[in-house]
Design an enzyme around this catalytic site. Structure first.
Site, PDB file in Angstrom:
ATOM      1  N   HIS A 154       7.976  -8.964   5.527  1.00 53.58           N
ATOM      2  CA  HIS A 154       7.368  -7.807   6.197  1.00 53.58           C
ATOM      3  C   HIS A 154       6.505  -8.278   7.381  1.00 53.58           C
ATOM      4  CE1 HIS A 154       6.230  -3.360   5.368  1.00 53.58           C
ATOM      5  NE2 HIS A 154       6.180  -3.625   6.662  1.00 53.58           N
ATOM      6  N   GLU A 209       7.648  -4.949  -2.883  1.00 53.72           N
ATOM      7  CA  GLU A 209       6.987  -6.020  -2.141  1.00 53.72           C
ATOM      8  C   GLU A 209       5.717  -6.439  -2.874  1.00 53.72           C
ATOM      9  OE1 GLU A 209       6.373  -4.875   1.927  1.00 53.72           O
ATOM     10  OE2 GLU A 209       8.497  -4.510   2.313  1.00 53.72           O
TER      11      GLU A 209
END
Length: 301
Positions: A271, A252
């Site tokens: 997220h 990420e």
């Protein structure tokens, strides 16, 4: 504090006599100097707390993880130095559960894909015929607080619930406890709610995904690394699965060339599971209160 934190938490720290210093991340120029003087360090999921960081923090007494998972913190290195590690395991549970259900319904009715198609100038109602969730079987992998909240909400839709969890000893009145393989074979919708540990890393590889029912849906709002993302993308490309929704990723931000970006019928969110105003407020105040409690109990050199 190296990740965003609601101001209510910062005020709590100030009221207790501490000086909160907020940085955009470990890359800021004065990070090393502040860390060498810090008695507490608060992070979310965006900051990795590594052993080399702790070597620069002789006064550090507590690391606060605003959220659930501790996989971004070297807990062994912290324990070896007598540094407490605390988190807020239930503060964002409701937000994550609601995000999970929202993704499931969006997949069932093709909402994001139909939206994009309409904006592209099309009006193709027959292409986006969905399915009802009532009467379908939902499989929940992991029956902690979040999994339990998801179970309650899916039960209200009239879904049959299968659960797999090594820590549960008996099933409840509204769910059946089954082995993972049984859940994969029988569930129409599967949702993952486990922490990332050595036992759960790559829990669903190509082998497990191939066990899923043709036309099933997979949702992951737990942690990246639990699903083999390449295998999931291949299953979507091959038409094995009807759809997937993924909120967390092995890396990420998600790399531009990631296989899931190109996968069909794949709903991706960055997220966002815990990203509600209410959850951010709870997480901020709870983690700051826990950090204060530790520091008040432990003498600061």
């Amino acid at each position: 504090i190296t990740d965003p934190l609601a101001p209510e938490g910062l005020r709590l720290l100030e009221e207790k006599g501490f000086e909160p210093r907020v940085l955009a991340g470990k890359e800021e120029a004065d990070f090393g100097d502040l860390l060498s003087r810090a008695v507490g360090w608060i992070v979310r999921s965006g900051t990795r707390v590594e052993e080399q960081d702790l070597n620069q923090a002789p006064r550090l007494r507590v690391i606060g993880r605003a959220g659930v998972g501790l996989d971004n913190i070297d807990t062994d290195a912290a324990a070896a130095r007598g540094i407490a590690v605390v988190n807020t395991p239930e503060a964002n549970s409701l937000a994550v559960a609601e995000h999970t259900v929202g993704l499931m319904l969006a997949l069932a009715r093709h909402l994001p894909f139909a939206d994009r198609d309409l904006r592209a100038g099309n009006w193709d109602r027959s292409r986006w015929v969905g399915v009802e969730v009532a009467g379908k079987t939902a499989g929940i992998i992991g029956m902690g607080k979040i999994g339990s909240l998801v179970k309650d909400r899916l039960s209200a839709f009239g879904m049959k619930i299968l659960v797999t969890d090594p820590f549960l000893e008996k099933e409840g009145r509204d769910f059946r406890l089954v082995p993972l393989e049984t859940l994969l074979c029988q569930a129409d919708f599967i949702s993952i709610h486990v922490p990332l540990t050595p036992d759960t890393r790559r829990l669903l590889t190509r082998k497990e995904i191939n066990l899923m029912k043709p036309g099933a849906y997979l949702i992951n709002v737990s942690r990246g690394g639990i699903i083999d993302e390449t295998a999931l993308a291949e299953a979507l490309q091959a038409g094995k699965l009807a759809g997937a929704a993924v909120d967390v990723f092995c890396e990420e931000p998600l790399p531009e060339q990631a296989a899931l970006r190109q996968a069909p019928r794949c709903l991706l969110t960055p997220h966002l599971g815990a990203s509600t105003r209410e959850a951010k407020l709870r997480v901020s105040t709870e983690i700051c209160a826990r950090v204060v409690e530790i520091l008040q109990q432990s003498p600061v050199p």
